[in-house]
Design a protein around this motif. Structure first.
Motif, PDB file in Angstrom:
ATOM      1  N   VAL A  39     -15.345  -0.378  55.539  1.00 32.87           N
ATOM      2  CA  VAL A  39     -15.258   1.125  54.993  1.00 32.87           C
ATOM      3  C   VAL A  39     -13.523   1.159  54.555  1.00 32.87           C
ATOM      4  O   VAL A  39     -13.118   1.673  53.646  1.00 32.87           O
ATOM      5  CB  VAL A  39     -15.367   2.426  55.966  1.00 32.87           C
ATOM      6  CG1 VAL A  39     -14.800   3.462  55.433  1.00 32.87           C
ATOM      7  CG2 VAL A  39     -16.879   2.367  56.020  1.00 32.87           C
ATOM      8  N   CYS A  47     -19.855   6.329  52.773  1.00 30.22           N
ATOM      9  CA  CYS A  47     -20.151   5.855  54.111  1.00 30.22           C
ATOM     10  C   CYS A  47     -19.966   6.705  55.052  1.00 30.22           C
ATOM     11  O   CYS A  47     -20.679   6.750  56.294  1.00 30.22           O
ATOM     12  CB  CYS A  47     -19.253   4.695  54.530  1.00 30.22           C
ATOM     13  SG  CYS A  47     -19.643   3.219  53.210  1.00 30.22           S
ATOM     14  N   SER A  97     -25.244   3.864  53.687  1.00 35.26           N
ATOM     15  CA  SER A  97     -24.017   2.872  53.952  1.00 35.26           C
ATOM     16  C   SER A  97     -24.105   1.630  53.575  1.00 35.26           C
ATOM     17  O   SER A  97     -25.169   1.174  52.851  1.00 35.26           O
ATOM     18  CB  SER A  97     -23.506   3.372  55.425  1.00 35.26           C
ATOM     19  OG  SER A  97     -22.244   2.508  55.667  1.00 35.26           O
ATOM     20  N   VAL A  98     -23.446   0.774  54.212  1.00 35.62           N
ATOM     21  CA  VAL A  98     -23.386  -0.679  54.026  1.00 35.62           C
ATOM     22  C   VAL A  98     -24.005  -1.418  55.160  1.00 35.62           C
ATOM     23  O   VAL A  98     -23.451  -1.343  56.284  1.00 35.62           O
ATOM     24  CB  VAL A  98     -22.161  -1.197  53.832  1.00 35.62           C
ATOM     25  CG1 VAL A  98     -22.166  -2.928  53.422  1.00 35.62           C
ATOM     26  CG2 VAL A  98     -21.581  -0.528  52.359  1.00 35.62           C
ATOM     27  N   THR A 153     -19.382  -1.873  59.947  1.00 32.68           N
ATOM     28  CA  THR A 153     -19.066  -1.260  58.704  1.00 32.68           C
ATOM     29  C   THR A 153     -17.870  -0.247  58.730  1.00 32.68           C
ATOM     30  O   THR A 153     -17.065  -0.297  57.762  1.00 32.68           O
ATOM     31  CB  THR A 153     -20.352  -0.731  58.309  1.00 32.68           C
ATOM     32  OG1 THR A 153     -21.551  -1.413  58.007  1.00 32.68           O
ATOM     33  CG2 THR A 153     -20.291   0.390  57.035  1.00 32.68           C
ATOM     34  N   ASP A 154     -17.887   0.377  59.890  1.00 33.97           N
ATOM     35  CA  ASP A 154     -16.758   1.568  59.974  1.00 33.97           C
ATOM     36  C   ASP A 154     -15.303   0.886  60.011  1.00 33.97           C
ATOM     37  O   ASP A 154     -14.442   1.503  59.347  1.00 33.97           O
ATOM     38  CB  ASP A 154     -17.012   2.310  60.960  1.00 33.97           C
ATOM     39  CG  ASP A 154     -18.395   3.048  61.000  1.00 33.97           C
ATOM     40  OD1 ASP A 154     -18.571   3.935  60.215  1.00 33.97           O
ATOM     41  OD2 ASP A 154     -19.473   2.605  61.700  1.00 33.97           O
ATOM     42  N   THR A 186     -27.049  -0.710  60.041  1.00 33.56           N
ATOM     43  CA  THR A 186     -25.512  -0.628  59.999  1.00 33.56           C
ATOM     44  C   THR A 186     -24.985  -0.343  61.280  1.00 33.56           C
ATOM     45  O   THR A 186     -25.426   0.337  62.075  1.00 33.56           O
ATOM     46  CB  THR A 186     -25.327   0.769  59.222  1.00 33.56           C
ATOM     47  OG1 THR A 186     -25.747   0.720  57.997  1.00 33.56           O
ATOM     48  CG2 THR A 186     -23.712   1.130  59.090  1.00 33.56           C
TER      49      THR A 186
END
Length: 772
Positions: free
Chosen positions: A368, A382, A344-345, A363-364, A359
């Motif tokens: 995203v 992701c 993911s990022v 991020t979510d 993460t």
């Protein structure tokens, strides 16, 4: 893309603080790797940072805790004695080693006189450049120029061009170009790698093999140097010494004669096999050299053009906001992991090691959604990372004595928890589960991706619902169920009861899981049976989840239309007038007061605008806005959306511009921590503030709504959204909203625009009047 003022980030200051800040700003990345924007000649303050997404080792994170007399309720002293080392992204060998000597006097920013200094990042192509004139102790002036980029098309490749020009002298020049393995963690100063081998297969090709000390990831880095413009005075020499390998060039240039070294760089690692991108280093390096800088740049320009055609947001009437927002979008696009569906990022993107490269839920909720509505395949990646984290999440839930899954608070590359038990958030910040599910449902509403939902998403829904169901306990005083000892996004009240954000999101999580299972059972009996067997689903579970959701407590006062952030919040004393004035750092402990680090209630109401009437949203915004200390970068975007929704457009704009520009202008927040990495949360949040706040876009199970709220200085806003596989172009001015579907998929999309129910069909344009 003709206005360079809104496509180029520039810095002309070369003091230590400015260079440290802009090292993060000018990071080049492509989702696989990230290399900060250090100047090769900055030897005094330079700490080169080279990262490969997902390549971790360990550091003594616990040892970074600063002794303090202040109570830090987020720490658990009972776990201090058992605290061990923590997983963290590894700082890898520096592939950009360049040293320049003019008559044996090394060019170094800490010694010479610098003039005509400039750094820039071209957002159109992702090319980072810098240049300056350097006067040494012998009164010789030499021009230094550099440009480099990380290839979007080829994950392992970096291209660099380095030019030295003697302006008013003809002294001999020596250039060393290669790889430096003498690196360490920028956060703890520990070595995370050991050099196994270094060699020069030819005089101009340098190869270094290193291995992370604990996790034993193998790293292979290659640099091929090629001299342009000038002929060396003698044959290049390949040199290996200590932990470095480099090519040494010697020149006898005439005045004004430029010397250019073109460098092809390739980074690979043993994790590549897990991600399906394993390459032979030598072959990849040869291919990169054969392609060359100019051809690679043409390819890079084309790749970025396609991204910007989709993701660009055009603001009319505000060049500063335009530049800041494009900067945000650029880094969100540059960091996206296109090479794998198992990563993911990180919260700091690939711009620094802070927060161990992990993460977060940020991020979510902040990154995203940008991908979901612009490049949904990146959002899917992701979310697939989160699915891969179910294994670690199940183990965490069992360790805490609960069923289902507890997602890691700070997740490493396998979904593992990267903080120790000495940090209470690893077990109190349980809202992470519902944050992931919220991201999943946004993706599903935007894409109708039933395949992903059945293969992966349903597992996330079921396991997170099981966790909340098992975590809920009886609250006799309120005749319902509660989630005790939790922290919402606020994090200051980190052991609260009946936290509104956590409870509301848990309720939605439980109901979404039940709805999804029951819908699947009706639509596809065969798939339902397969999934039930895979997840060992019991027949009574969906109904039990609904019952738990119905009984979870939300503390609401219908008289003033306020939701209490957590039980007892109203009984806390008000914020002291001198709280911020007397702080010794950019933040201060606020848990004893009726205050918060970042908004909890407002954040939940902003995420679920369809669940609450406008007057309820406005009442809570007015009550909580003055109580938020905004110590987190996530605050400003939420405040911007909430203020725009409440019609307070000046306040909305103030928060938006801080979110979009905090890494470019340290004066916005006075945190002065961009040197540790960009605030990825703020970058994604700025896009949301523009699109969800000023554009008025809202996506839920009820469909798409657009109710624009342009700030006073904006005359127009244009952007694209991807819905059900089609690109929808949206143009907003002060009187009209125009939507055009560019696809031919035959969709018929119901939309409510400025309160008007409409249908948008493939290839058609619809218009709606509004007052803004």
């Amino acid at each position: 893309m003709c206005n360079n003022n809104t496509w180029t980030i520039t810095n002309t200051n070369h003091d230590a603080d400015s260079l440290a800040q802009h090292n993060s700003v000018f990071t080049i990345s492509n989702g696989y790797l990230g290399i900060k924007g250090d100047l090769q000649e900055d030897h005094a303050d330079c700490r080169p940072v080279t990262l490969i997404n997902g390549v971790y080792d360990e550091v003594d994170q616990f040892g970074t805790l600063r002794p303090s007399y202040q109570e830090r309720r987020y720490l658990d002293p009972s776990e201090f004695d058992s605290a061990g080392r923590s997983p963290a992204v590894a700082n890898l060998p520096n592939p950009l080693l360049v040293r320049v000597f003019v008559a044996d006097c090394e060019i170094s920013l800490s010694r010479g006189e610098i003039s005509n200094f400039s750094q820039s990042l071209d957002l159109i192509t992702g090319v980072y450049r810098y240049g300056y004139d350097y006067r040494d102790d012998g009164d010789r002036t030499t021009r230094v120029e550099m440009q480099r980029f990380a290839s979007l098309r080829h994950a392992h490749r970096v291209f660099m061009r380095y030019t030295v020009t003697p302006i008013e002298h003809d002294a001999p020049i020596r250039i060393l170009s290669g790889i430096d393995g003498d690196v360490h963690s920028s956060t703890t100063r520990e070595r995370q790698i050991s050099v196994c081998d270094a060699r020069t297969d030819s005089h101009e090709r340098c190869i270094l093999h290193a291995r992370t000390i604990v996790r034993k990831h193998d790293l292979y880095i290659g640099v091929h140097n090629k001299c342009l413009d000038a002929s060396p005075a003698s044959a290049p020499r390949g040199i290996v010494e200590h932990d470095a390998v480099y090519t040494s060039y010697e020149f006898n240039p005439t005045k004004g004669q430029s010397i250019t070294i073109e460098r092809g760089v390739v980074l690979t690692c043993s994790e590549d096999g897990r991600h399906g991108v394993a390459f032979d280093l030598e072959q990849e390096l040869s291919t990169a050299v054969q392609q060359g800088f100019d051809a690679a740049l043409d390819e890079q320009r084309s790749a970025w053009q396609k991204l910007w055609d989709r993701a660009n947001v055009q603001i009319d009437g505000d060049e500063q906001a335009q530049l800041y927002l494009r900067f945000c979008i650029y880094h969100l696009l540059a960091t996206a992991p296109r090479h794998t569906d198992r990563l993911s990022v990180p919260v700091k993107l690939l711009t620094g090691e802070y927060y161990q490269g992990n993460t977060f839920f940020d991020t979510d909720l902040y990154t995203v959604p940008f991908y979901t509505l612009t490049f949904p395949e990146l959002a899917r990646t992701c979310l697939h990372f989160r699915h891969k984290g179910l294994t670690c999440g199940r183990a965490l839930a069992r360790e805490l004595g609960h069923k289902g899954v507890k997602f890691a608070w700070q997740a490493g590359p396998y979904g593992e928890e990267c903080l120790g038990k000495w940090y209470r958030f690893v077990h109190t910040n349980i809202h992470i589960n519902a944050d992931v599910v919220y991201s999943l449902m946004q993706y599903y509403w935007a894409t109708d991706d039933d395949v992903f939902l059945q293969d992966y998403g349903i597992d996330i829904l079921v396991e997170t619902a099981r966790f909340y169901d098992s975590r809920a306990t009886v609250d006799v005083d309120h005749d319902g169920l509660t989630l005790e000892n939790v922290a919402g996004p606020d994090e200051s009240h980190c052991d609260s009861v009946n936290n509104f954000y956590t409870n509301h999101l848990a309720i939605r999580n439980l109901r979404w899981a039940a709805d999804s299972i029951e819908s699947l059972q009706k639509r596809d009996a065969e798939a339902f049976e397969r999934i039930s067997k895979r997840l060992r689903l019991k027949p009574d579970e969906p109904e039990r989840w609904r019952s738990t959701a119905d009984e979870l407590i939300l503390l609401y006062d219908p008289q003033n239309k306020l939701y209490e952030q957590c039980e007892g919040f109203y009984q806390l004393p008000p914020i002291p007038d001198d709280l911020l004035k007397n702080r010794k750092d950019w933040f201060v402990t606020i848990s004893p007061y009726q205050a918060m680090n970042q908004p909890d209630v407002v954040m939940a109401l902003t995420m679920f605008r369809d669940d609450f009437d406008a007057d309820v949203r406005r009442a809570n915004w007015e009550f909580y806005k003055g109580k938020c200390m905004n110590f987190s970068s996530m605050s400003f975007a939420i405040n911007a959306i909430a203020a725009a929704d409440a019609g307070d457009l000046d306040e909305a704009y103030r928060n938006f511009i801080i979110a979009a520009g905090m890494d470019l202008d340290d004066q916005f927040t006075h945190r002065r921590d961009t040197h540790a990495g960009l605030h990825g949360t703020a970058l994604g949040g700025a896009w949301q503030a523009a699109i969800f706040g000023f554009g008025g876009v809202s996506l839920s199970e009820n469909g798409l709504r657009i109710n624009p709220n342009l700030p006073p200085k904006w005359t127009g806003l244009r952007f694209n959204l991807v819905l059900h596989g089609e690109v929808i172009n949206i143009r907003i001015d002060r009187r009209e909203v125009v939507l055009t579907s560019e696809g031919k998929r035959g969709i018929e999309l119901p939309i409510i625009v400025a309160g008007q129910e409409m249908q948008l069909r493939s290839g058609e344009t619809i218009r709606a009047n509004h007052v803004c």
